[in-house]
Scaffold this motif. Structure first.
Motif, PDB file in Angstrom:
ATOM      1  N   PHE A 194      61.984  80.097  49.369  1.00 55.15           N
ATOM      2  CA  PHE A 194      62.768  79.609  48.252  1.00 55.15           C
ATOM      3  C   PHE A 194      62.949  80.708  47.209  1.00 55.15           C
ATOM      4  CE2 PHE A 194      60.327  75.758  49.675  1.00 55.15           C
ATOM      5  CZ  PHE A 194      61.369  75.224  50.410  1.00 55.15           C
ATOM      6  N   ALA A 195      64.192  80.940  46.826  1.00 56.84           N
ATOM      7  CA  ALA A 195      64.498  82.007  45.866  1.00 56.84           C
ATOM      8  C   ALA A 195      63.874  81.738  44.506  1.00 56.84           C
ATOM      9  CB  ALA A 195      66.014  82.145  45.728  1.00 56.84           C
ATOM     10  N   ALA A 196      63.775  80.473  44.114  1.00 61.47           N
ATOM     11  CA  ALA A 196      63.227  80.151  42.801  1.00 61.47           C
ATOM     12  C   ALA A 196      61.754  80.535  42.700  1.00 61.47           C
ATOM     13  CB  ALA A 196      63.404  78.663  42.519  1.00 61.47           C
ATOM     14  N   VAL A 197      61.006  80.307  43.762  1.00 62.33           N
ATOM     15  CA  VAL A 197      59.580  80.647  43.756  1.00 62.33           C
ATOM     16  C   VAL A 197      59.394  82.159  43.682  1.00 62.33           C
ATOM     17  CG1 VAL A 197      57.423  80.498  45.074  1.00 62.33           C
ATOM     18  CG2 VAL A 197      58.990  78.541  45.002  1.00 62.33           C
ATOM     19  N   LYS A 198      60.177  82.895  44.451  1.00 64.66           N
ATOM     20  CA  LYS A 198      60.107  84.359  44.403  1.00 64.66           C
ATOM     21  C   LYS A 198      60.513  84.866  43.018  1.00 64.66           C
ATOM     22  CE  LYS A 198      61.152  84.902  49.341  1.00 64.66           C
ATOM     23  NZ  LYS A 198      59.841  85.486  49.725  1.00 64.66           N
TER      24      LYS A 198
ATOM     25  N   MET B  44      60.098  83.342  40.218  1.00 64.05           N
ATOM     26  CA  MET B  44      59.002  83.070  39.294  1.00 64.05           C
ATOM     27  C   MET B  44      58.001  84.222  39.269  1.00 64.05           C
ATOM     28  SD  MET B  44      58.038  79.027  39.844  1.00 64.05           S
ATOM     29  CE  MET B  44      56.616  79.193  38.743  1.00 64.05           C
ATOM     30  N   VAL B  45      57.558  84.669  40.444  1.00 62.65           N
ATOM     31  CA  VAL B  45      56.565  85.733  40.519  1.00 62.65           C
ATOM     32  C   VAL B  45      57.118  87.032  39.955  1.00 62.65           C
ATOM     33  CG1 VAL B  45      55.229  87.165  42.122  1.00 62.65           C
ATOM     34  CG2 VAL B  45      55.355  84.692  42.453  1.00 62.65           C
ATOM     35  N   GLU B  46      58.375  87.315  40.266  1.00 65.41           N
ATOM     36  CA  GLU B  46      58.970  88.550  39.757  1.00 65.41           C
ATOM     37  C   GLU B  46      59.011  88.554  38.232  1.00 65.41           C
ATOM     38  OE1 GLU B  46      63.265  90.917  39.913  1.00 65.41           O
ATOM     39  OE2 GLU B  46      62.792  89.372  41.405  1.00 65.41           O
ATOM     40  N   LEU B  47      59.377  87.446  37.636  1.00 69.43           N
ATOM     41  CA  LEU B  47      59.442  87.361  36.175  1.00 69.43           C
ATOM     42  C   LEU B  47      58.053  87.447  35.547  1.00 69.43           C
ATOM     43  CD1 LEU B  47      62.114  84.529  35.881  1.00 69.43           C
ATOM     44  CD2 LEU B  47      62.429  86.912  35.192  1.00 69.43           C
ATOM     45  N   ILE B  48      57.072  86.818  36.201  1.00 73.19           N
ATOM     46  CA  ILE B  48      55.707  86.843  35.666  1.00 73.19           C
ATOM     47  C   ILE B  48      55.129  88.253  35.733  1.00 73.19           C
ATOM     48  CG2 ILE B  48      53.354  85.990  35.982  1.00 73.19           C
ATOM     49  CD1 ILE B  48      54.616  83.386  37.084  1.00 73.19           C
ATOM     50  N   LEU B  49      55.334  88.930  36.872  1.00 74.61           N
ATOM     51  CA  LEU B  49      54.805  90.281  37.032  1.00 74.61           C
ATOM     52  C   LEU B  49      55.430  91.234  36.012  1.00 74.61           C
ATOM     53  CD1 LEU B  49      54.669  90.637  40.921  1.00 74.61           C
ATOM     54  CD2 LEU B  49      52.729  90.443  39.356  1.00 74.61           C
ATOM     55  N   ASN B  50      56.702  91.043  35.723  1.00 78.09           N
ATOM     56  CA  ASN B  50      57.391  91.908  34.767  1.00 78.09           C
ATOM     57  C   ASN B  50      57.171  91.474  33.314  1.00 78.09           C
ATOM     58  OD1 ASN B  50      58.481  93.436  36.846  1.00 78.09           O
ATOM     59  ND2 ASN B  50      60.312  92.157  36.993  1.00 78.09           N
ATOM     60  N   ARG B  51      56.416  90.343  33.139  1.00 76.65           N
ATOM     61  CA  ARG B  51      56.190  89.802  31.799  1.00 76.65           C
ATOM     62  C   ARG B  51      57.514  89.687  31.025  1.00 76.65           C
ATOM     63  NH1 ARG B  51      50.509  92.465  29.578  1.00 76.65           N
ATOM     64  NH2 ARG B  51      49.222  91.750  31.312  1.00 76.65           N
ATOM     65  N   SER B  52      58.455  89.085  31.709  1.00 77.22           N
ATOM     66  CA  SER B  52      59.806  88.967  31.149  1.00 77.22           C
ATOM     67  C   SER B  52      59.814  88.024  29.950  1.00 77.22           C
ATOM     68  CB  SER B  52      60.772  88.453  32.212  1.00 77.22           C
ATOM     69  OG  SER B  52      60.781  89.308  33.333  1.00 77.22           O
ATOM     70  N   PRO B  53      60.582  88.329  28.946  1.00 77.93           N
ATOM     71  CA  PRO B  53      60.706  87.426  27.791  1.00 77.93           C
ATOM     72  C   PRO B  53      61.468  86.159  28.182  1.00 77.93           C
ATOM     73  CG  PRO B  53      62.256  89.236  27.599  1.00 77.93           C
ATOM     74  CD  PRO B  53      61.381  89.555  28.770  1.00 77.93           C
TER      75      PRO B  53
END
Length: 236
Positions: free
Chosen positions: A106-110, A112-121
């Motif tokens: 699922f693209a949404a789950v992937k 999520m992790v990408e945004l968390i790892l990058n500490r995205s605002p």
């Protein structure tokens, strides 16, 4: 697809003037009226849709069959993975969360992790999930709109069947063996089928599919909130 729809629409009008058989016999089931309503409504969908949307409109019917439901079942799977990812990350099991995202389809789950790892605002996560919501809407809303359109077209094509039946009735008024009551009843069956198809079948299907889409969009909204919360916890 539009050309095919116009051809079928022409067939429906031609078919409406065909002899409906013995007008002396009135039954609750009239295949002639059924064809007018169902095939006529289907032709309108073909005229207004691309081949992908027309196919997706038909495939939406599997959501009504237990064991074949895919859209709602997929949303439940996505939600389960979101909750699992959120729990793993909160408990500090980062490797487990990363493994889950890597195996996920699922693209949404992937995302999520990408945004968390990058500490995205929050602005970045809002933009990412807004794009995912637009993708879901653009994929499914045209098919759902077709079912909503069918709820309005059913009674209209029922009237087409009734009008053509009445034209036949008036044309055969001089016939000695014509039973006017039976002939009128047979003609009005098309209107009955049209109203029943629109209000009892197409309308509820459109409402049900809208509910499934709302669940999918709600899942994406929860993903965005989970990302923002986990990023905030990481920052603190």
């Amino acid at each position: 697809m539009q050309i095919l729809g116009f051809i079928i629409l022409g067939f429906v009008v031609w078919f409406g003037f065909k002899d409906r058989g013995n007008a002396q016999v009135v039954s609750a089931f009239d295949p002639h009226a059924l064809v007018m309503v169902v095939v006529g409504s289907a032709s309108a969908v073909l005229v207004s849709s691309s081949h992908t949307t027309a196919l997706r409109t038909l495939l939406c019917l599997r959501e009504l069959i237990p064991g074949l439901r895919l859209f709602g079942h997929t949303t439940a799977q996505m939600e389960a993975e979101r909750e699992q990812l959120y729990t793993l990350w909160r408990e500090g099991k980062r490797s487990g969360a990363l493994s889950l995202a890597e195996k996920s389809r699922f693209a949404a789950v992937k995302q999520m992790v990408e945004l968390i790892l990058n500490r995205s605002p929050e602005v970045a996560s809002s933009k990412a999930f807004l794009e995912l919501r637009h993708e879901e809407i653009s994929r499914w809303q045209p098919a759902i709109s077709n079912w909503e359109m069918l709820s309005k077209l059913g009674p209209a094509f029922g009237m087409v069947g009734t009008i053509t039946g009445m034209i036949q009735l008036f044309r055969n008024m001089n016939s000695d063996n014509l039973n006017i009551g039976s002939a009128m009843s047979l003609a009005l069956l098309a209107t009955l089928y049209g109203v029943a198809f629109g209000a009892g079948v197409a309308g509820p299907i459109g409402h049900y599919l809208n509910g499934l889409l709302d669940e999918r969009l709600g899942f994406l909204e929860r993903c965005e909130k989970s990302v923002n919360e986990l990023v905030a916890r990481g920052g603190s």
